[in-house]
Design a protein around this motif. Structure first.
Motif, PDB file in Angstrom:
ATOM      1  N   LEU A  63     -53.296  83.812  66.351  1.00 24.27           N
ATOM      2  CA  LEU A  63     -53.007  84.536  67.594  1.00 24.27           C
ATOM      3  C   LEU A  63     -54.183  84.743  68.526  1.00 24.27           C
ATOM      4  CD1 LEU A  63     -50.812  87.317  65.911  1.00 24.27           C
ATOM      5  CD2 LEU A  63     -50.041  85.171  66.907  1.00 24.27           C
ATOM      6  N   ILE A 112     -52.476  82.489  73.820  1.00 19.87           N
ATOM      7  CA  ILE A 112     -51.493  83.004  72.861  1.00 19.87           C
ATOM      8  C   ILE A 112     -51.579  84.532  72.776  1.00 19.87           C
ATOM      9  CG2 ILE A 112     -50.842  83.025  70.415  1.00 19.87           C
ATOM     10  CD1 ILE A 112     -51.697  80.119  70.244  1.00 19.87           C
ATOM     11  N   ARG A 159     -51.524  88.048  73.840  1.00 26.05           N
ATOM     12  CA  ARG A 159     -50.801  88.625  74.979  1.00 26.05           C
ATOM     13  C   ARG A 159     -51.673  89.526  75.852  1.00 26.05           C
ATOM     14  NH1 ARG A 159     -47.707  85.048  73.374  1.00 26.05           N
ATOM     15  NH2 ARG A 159     -45.454  85.277  73.325  1.00 26.05           N
ATOM     16  N   ARG A 197     -53.030  74.871  50.862  1.00 27.21           N
ATOM     17  CA  ARG A 197     -52.035  75.632  51.615  1.00 27.21           C
ATOM     18  C   ARG A 197     -50.744  74.846  51.724  1.00 27.21           C
ATOM     19  NH1 ARG A 197     -52.540  76.855  57.499  1.00 27.21           N
ATOM     20  NH2 ARG A 197     -53.999  78.390  56.735  1.00 27.21           N
ATOM     21  N   ALA A 204     -46.095  75.290  52.422  1.00 26.63           N
ATOM     22  CA  ALA A 204     -44.903  76.098  52.625  1.00 26.63           C
ATOM     23  C   ALA A 204     -43.756  75.474  51.860  1.00 26.63           C
ATOM     24  CB  ALA A 204     -44.565  76.171  54.111  1.00 26.63           C
ATOM     25  N   ASN A 230     -44.871  80.795  52.621  1.00 23.88           N
ATOM     26  CA  ASN A 230     -46.039  79.961  52.847  1.00 23.88           C
ATOM     27  C   ASN A 230     -47.221  80.589  52.137  1.00 23.88           C
ATOM     28  OD1 ASN A 230     -47.403  81.778  54.813  1.00 23.88           O
ATOM     29  ND2 ASN A 230     -45.633  81.264  56.092  1.00 23.88           N
ATOM     30  N   ASN A 286     -33.664  82.399  59.981  1.00 23.54           N
ATOM     31  CA  ASN A 286     -34.060  82.135  61.359  1.00 23.54           C
ATOM     32  C   ASN A 286     -35.566  82.344  61.575  1.00 23.54           C
ATOM     33  OD1 ASN A 286     -34.381  84.909  61.455  1.00 23.54           O
ATOM     34  ND2 ASN A 286     -32.453  85.260  62.522  1.00 23.54           N
ATOM     35  N   VAL A 326     -40.299  88.106  65.727  1.00 20.22           N
ATOM     36  CA  VAL A 326     -40.132  87.476  67.035  1.00 20.22           C
ATOM     37  C   VAL A 326     -38.713  86.924  67.125  1.00 20.22           C
ATOM     38  CG1 VAL A 326     -41.017  85.800  68.692  1.00 20.22           C
ATOM     39  CG2 VAL A 326     -42.544  86.719  66.959  1.00 20.22           C
ATOM     40  N   TRP A 380     -45.039  77.493  80.009  1.00 29.19           N
ATOM     41  CA  TRP A 380     -45.031  77.969  78.614  1.00 29.19           C
ATOM     42  C   TRP A 380     -46.440  78.162  78.065  1.00 29.19           C
ATOM     43  CZ3 TRP A 380     -47.000  75.055  74.491  1.00 29.19           C
ATOM     44  CH2 TRP A 380     -47.263  73.707  74.747  1.00 29.19           C
ATOM     45  N   GLU A 417     -36.829  78.365  66.913  1.00 26.23           N
ATOM     46  CA  GLU A 417     -37.096  79.500  66.021  1.00 26.23           C
ATOM     47  C   GLU A 417     -38.538  79.579  65.534  1.00 26.23           C
ATOM     48  OE1 GLU A 417     -32.618  79.730  64.021  1.00 26.23           O
ATOM     49  OE2 GLU A 417     -34.319  79.007  62.843  1.00 26.23           O
ATOM     50  N   ASN A 418     -39.186  78.424  65.383  1.00 27.00           N
ATOM     51  CA  ASN A 418     -40.505  78.442  64.740  1.00 27.00           C
ATOM     52  C   ASN A 418     -41.690  78.480  65.701  1.00 27.00           C
ATOM     53  OD1 ASN A 418     -40.290  78.161  61.640  1.00 27.00           O
ATOM     54  ND2 ASN A 418     -38.669  76.872  62.448  1.00 27.00           N
ATOM     55  N   ILE A 442     -41.966  79.739  68.554  1.00 30.13           N
ATOM     56  CA  ILE A 442     -42.060  81.029  69.225  1.00 30.13           C
ATOM     57  C   ILE A 442     -42.706  82.109  68.348  1.00 30.13           C
ATOM     58  CG2 ILE A 442     -39.840  81.988  68.498  1.00 30.13           C
ATOM     59  CD1 ILE A 442     -39.388  82.826  71.384  1.00 30.13           C
ATOM     60  N   ARG A 443     -42.836  81.817  67.073  1.00 27.45           N
ATOM     61  CA  ARG A 443     -43.479  82.813  66.196  1.00 27.45           C
ATOM     62  C   ARG A 443     -44.915  83.082  66.614  1.00 27.45           C
ATOM     63  NH1 ARG A 443     -42.807  79.894  60.914  1.00 27.45           N
ATOM     64  NH2 ARG A 443     -44.516  81.272  60.328  1.00 27.45           N
ATOM     65  N   CYS A 444     -45.577  82.076  67.214  1.00 27.16           N
ATOM     66  CA  CYS A 444     -46.953  82.284  67.682  1.00 27.16           C
ATOM     67  C   CYS A 444     -47.059  82.200  69.206  1.00 27.16           C
ATOM     68  CB  CYS A 444     -47.900  81.261  67.068  1.00 27.16           C
ATOM     69  SG  CYS A 444     -48.042  81.399  65.279  1.00 27.16           S
ATOM     70  N   HIS A 445     -46.429  81.193  69.793  1.00 21.60           N
ATOM     71  CA  HIS A 445     -46.573  80.998  71.239  1.00 21.60           C
ATOM     72  C   HIS A 445     -45.217  80.643  71.839  1.00 21.60           C
ATOM     73  CE1 HIS A 445     -46.315  76.723  70.333  1.00 21.60           C
ATOM     74  NE2 HIS A 445     -47.320  76.842  69.478  1.00 21.60           N
ATOM     75  N   ASN A 446     -45.180  80.500  73.158  1.00 20.69           N
ATOM     76  CA  ASN A 446     -43.913  80.152  73.812  1.00 20.69           C
ATOM     77  C   ASN A 446     -43.417  78.788  73.335  1.00 20.69           C
ATOM     78  OD1 ASN A 446     -43.717  82.462  75.430  1.00 20.69           O
ATOM     79  ND2 ASN A 446     -45.183  81.609  76.880  1.00 20.69           N
ATOM     80  N   ILE A 447     -42.146  78.564  73.509  1.00 18.23           N
ATOM     81  CA  ILE A 447     -41.554  77.294  73.089  1.00 18.23           C
ATOM     82  C   ILE A 447     -42.079  76.177  73.992  1.00 18.23           C
ATOM     83  CG2 ILE A 447     -39.405  76.035  72.784  1.00 18.23           C
ATOM     84  CD1 ILE A 447     -38.053  78.762  72.368  1.00 18.23           C
ATOM     85  N   PRO A 448     -42.695  75.156  73.422  1.00 16.80           N
ATOM     86  CA  PRO A 448     -43.276  74.101  74.254  1.00 16.80           C
ATOM     87  C   PRO A 448     -42.219  73.214  74.897  1.00 16.80           C
ATOM     88  CG  PRO A 448     -43.509  73.559  71.936  1.00 16.80           C
ATOM     89  CD  PRO A 448     -42.929  74.932  71.986  1.00 16.80           C
ATOM     90  N   ARG A 456     -51.362  74.108  60.434  1.00 16.41           N
ATOM     91  CA  ARG A 456     -51.828  75.390  60.982  1.00 16.41           C
ATOM     92  C   ARG A 456     -50.784  76.499  60.846  1.00 16.41           C
ATOM     93  NH1 ARG A 456     -55.445  77.325  64.851  1.00 16.41           N
ATOM     94  NH2 ARG A 456     -56.849  75.753  64.058  1.00 16.41           N
ATOM     95  N   ALA A 457     -49.526  76.176  61.157  1.00 16.68           N
ATOM     96  CA  ALA A 457     -48.489  77.211  61.149  1.00 16.68           C
ATOM     97  C   ALA A 457     -47.731  77.272  59.832  1.00 16.68           C
ATOM     98  CB  ALA A 457     -47.523  76.970  62.303  1.00 16.68           C
ATOM     99  N   ASN A 458     -48.159  76.477  58.862  1.00 15.80           N
ATOM    100  CA  ASN A 458     -47.501  76.469  57.553  1.00 15.80           C
ATOM    101  C   ASN A 458     -46.000  76.223  57.665  1.00 15.80           C
ATOM    102  OD1 ASN A 458     -49.458  76.636  55.581  1.00 15.80           O
ATOM    103  ND2 ASN A 458     -49.617  78.864  55.722  1.00 15.80           N
ATOM    104  N   LEU A 459     -45.632  75.156  58.362  1.00 13.71           N
ATOM    105  CA  LEU A 459     -44.225  74.783  58.436  1.00 13.71           C
ATOM    106  C   LEU A 459     -43.908  73.847  57.270  1.00 13.71           C
ATOM    107  CD1 LEU A 459     -43.984  74.051  62.264  1.00 13.71           C
ATOM    108  CD2 LEU A 459     -43.317  76.135  61.072  1.00 13.71           C
TER     109      LEU A 459
END
Lengths: 385, 89
Positions: A122, A127, A129, A153, A155, A164, A213, A249, A349, B41-42, B44-50, B70-73
């Motif tokens: 963040l 990013i 805010r 690392r 997930a 994760n 979700n 979120v 965005w 859904e994913n 947006i967890r950190c930043h706006n939807i690209p 980075r985002a552990n997807l």
């Protein structure tokens, strides 16, 4: 004549297609520059002193991505910023990433530590805010930012949700001693480029996203290691840190917009040790000690009416409360709290105009036993690319 | 201290309510979702939807690998998201 013209056109099309296709044929390896930059205007005032009004920033933080294959990625970030009349260059991270299998990626080098989520996910200006960091992060912060070492690392889906994880070993923290800096004796520094004691710090984070979700994430992190120099008075002084983080979120139709909540609590415990101070007029330093525990936390809520029409959907309001408490009896003893409010306007965005107001009240701090109230107003423009 | 307790309690109640709301809203596990759903859904967890159109197919593959780490997807999530971005960019 007609035949010659048509033939010429076909030849030109063929050659053009060949040349065009060749020029844009993707290679197996890819290099990309991403990153972010920001600039702005700051107004800050401490108590009733004269206020400072200054253009700041012009920060440029390029991120270099080299995708060697579908499994191997190298990433590095530099940060150029103007500070104290000069250009300061930060070497934020540079690390190799190799995807071993569906669930495990190994990373090696200098990397951002997944201690909580703020630093790793963040902190970039486009990013974050608000224009500032919460208390407890950055300079004089208690949370580790990056480390040099190796990490696993990944997930995995679990039921309808997922988890994760991260587990890493890095050079670890360095304990600031009175000889290094009397005003910061007992603090931890995490930029340990060459291990000062051979003992590696071990850390990790487990994130749980219980809902399908992915709107909710709960995280717990730890970071343990010896901080004192090997062979010296502080060789057994250990640091044990932990953190909890929360994220929610979601775009909610009932409120016609996106609700974004972030929070993190960080606790730092360092083993007790003796430090030394030289009082005015004395020639022999006297020793002192204190319970070396610090904590910091923040909670942030933002709302953007993304389902509204017109320019309204680009507006976002944000509020954040943060707090920092450092050890009583330390030269850097401090109790501080901060309230920040902001209004953002999203140009796209990844490009945002941020306007915020912030009040920080603190008691103590470096060599200052008094209390202070710092107010600030910030107008920043941040861009991710 | 009592102020902290009140704030903590209110925060806990609020978080409980939003979690309940989200439980009700969830429909399917990630494996059953489309790339478009996972994108919404994913990210947006950190930043706006690209915006998919901001990068080409090759860029999205690089960004996808970077974000996976980075985002552990999960592998399934990032594969679907990248495929979606490449389809609509």
């Amino acid at each position: 004549m007609k035949i010659i013209t048509t033939g010429g056109l076909l030849l030109a099309l063929f050659l053009g297609q060949e040349l065009f296709g060749q020029a844009f044929k993707p290679s197996k390896t890819q290099f990309m520059i991403r990153g972010y930059g920001h600039s702005g205007l700051n107004y800050e005032q401490i108590d009733d002193n004269d206020a400072d009004l200054s253009f700041v920033g012009a920060t440029f933080a390029p991120i270099f991505l080299f995708k060697h294959s579908d499994r191997l990625l190298f990433e590095a970030e530099l940060e150029f910023e103007l500070e104290d009349g000069e250009v300061k260059v930060g070497f934020e991270y540079a690390d190799f990433n190799y995807v071993l299998n569906k669930y495990i990626t190994v990373r090696a080098g200098k990397f951002l530590l997944p201690f909580g989520t703020f630093v790793e996910r963040l902190h970039p200006a486009w990013i974050n805010r608000l224009s500032t960091l919460p208390l407890g992060f950055g300079h004089d912060g208690i949370a580790p930012g990056s480390g040099i070492g190796v990490e696993l690392r990944g997930a995995a889906p679990v039921g309808s949700g997922k988890i994760n994880y991260s587990l890493y070993m890095v050079n670890g923290p360095v304990l600031v001693t009175s000889a290094m800096d009397p005003e910061e004796a007992g603090m931890l520094r995490f930029e340990n480029f060459e291990d000062n004691n051979g003992n590696k710090a071990v850390g990790g984070r487990l994130g749980i996203l219980p809902l399908s979700n992915s709107s909710v994430e709960l995280g717990v992190s730890f970071y343990n290691g010896i901080a004192g120099d090997a062979g010296g008075e502080y060789e057994n002084v250990a640091a044990r840190l932990y953190a909890f983080d929360f994220s929610y979120v979601k775009q909610i139709s009932a409120i016609k917009g996106i609700l974004d909540i972030k929070a993190q609590y960080t606790k730092s415990n360092v083993a007790n040790a003796n430090y030394y101070e030289l009082s005015p007029g004395d020639t022999i330093p006297t020793s002192y000690t204190f319970t070396n525990s610090s904590n910091a936390y923040f909670g942030q809520l933002s709302y953007r009416p993304s389902m509204a029409s017109g320019f309204i959907k680009n507006i976002e309001v944000v509020g954040r409360y943060s707090s920092l408490s450092t050890p009583e009896g330390a030269e850097w003893e401090q109790e501080a709290s901060q309230v920040a409010f902001g209004v953002n306007y999203w140009l796209s965005w990844r490009s945002v105009l941020k306007f915020s107001y912030q009040v920080t009240e603190s008691v103590g701090g470096h060599g200052n036993a008094g209390s202070s109230r710092r107010t600030g107003m910030y107008a920043h423009w941040a861009l991710g690319f | 201290m009592s102020k902290v307790r009140i704030i903590s309690t209110l925060t806990a109640v609020f978080l409980f309510l939003v979690t309940l709301y989200s439980c009700e809203a969830q429909k399917a596990a990630a494996s059953q979702k489309t790339g478009a759903q996972l994108w919404g859904e994913n990210c947006i967890r950190c930043h706006n939807i690209p915006s998919p159109g901001d990068y080409n197919d090759v860029d999205w593959e690089t960004i996808g690998l970077h974000m996976r780490i980075r985002a552990n997807l999960t592998e399934d999530e990032i594969d679907k998201i990248v495929e979606f971005m490449k389809t609509v960019n």
